[in-house]
Design a protein around this motif. Sequence first.
Motif: not given
Length: 218
Positions: A96-106, A187-194
Amino acid sequence: IIGMFFQDGLTGSAWGDWALYTASPLRAAAADGGGSAAPKMSDVDVAAAAAARGAPREDDKPVFDPARQVGAMAPLGFFDPLGFCKKGDDASFRSLRTAEIKHGRVAMLAALGAVVQHYLKFPGFEKVPAGLGAVSTPPGSYGFVALFLLSGAMELGVWTEDPSADPGNFGDPLGLGMYDEEMRNKELNNGRFAMVAALGIIAAELATGKDAVQQFGL
């Protein structure tokens, strides 16, 4: 002497038979220094001996706790209202963390691109509309297909996950030395916001027909 004869007649073994004295202190001393193997300890005995010495046991290892991982920070702390992440389930959390980081970056790239494409267009793409219309309008659609194939090739052949590394950690090719807990949280916070921002941009355009900048009346 009478006792020796009595034992021999009763048991069939001579009084001086060394094999009879398995618990003798002399036998234990001989086993330590004389070359004969000492009896093996059972698992219970080993655990008891380890506990007596204060050594950590197998069941004393800390249980994996997702609430103590990177990304669980103020103001929400560990936010998992649907209970996807269980204590002790390291494998599911990693997935789940891998998916969260990947979707956040995209999503960070997508949200930024939704704004930039209103002002900047590549040569040959001047007539391609900004926003979602770019996906279905040639040559924008060709670029979308090329981007999709390139992303798949990079993910499958270059940016592959290393089971021994943190999720989403592909090294530091630029040598910035910024891979620490603070930057990972950012990075996680910005990815979630994005992810929320990109979803909002898409939903607003479907509802109004305006791209990300036009939605502000610009």
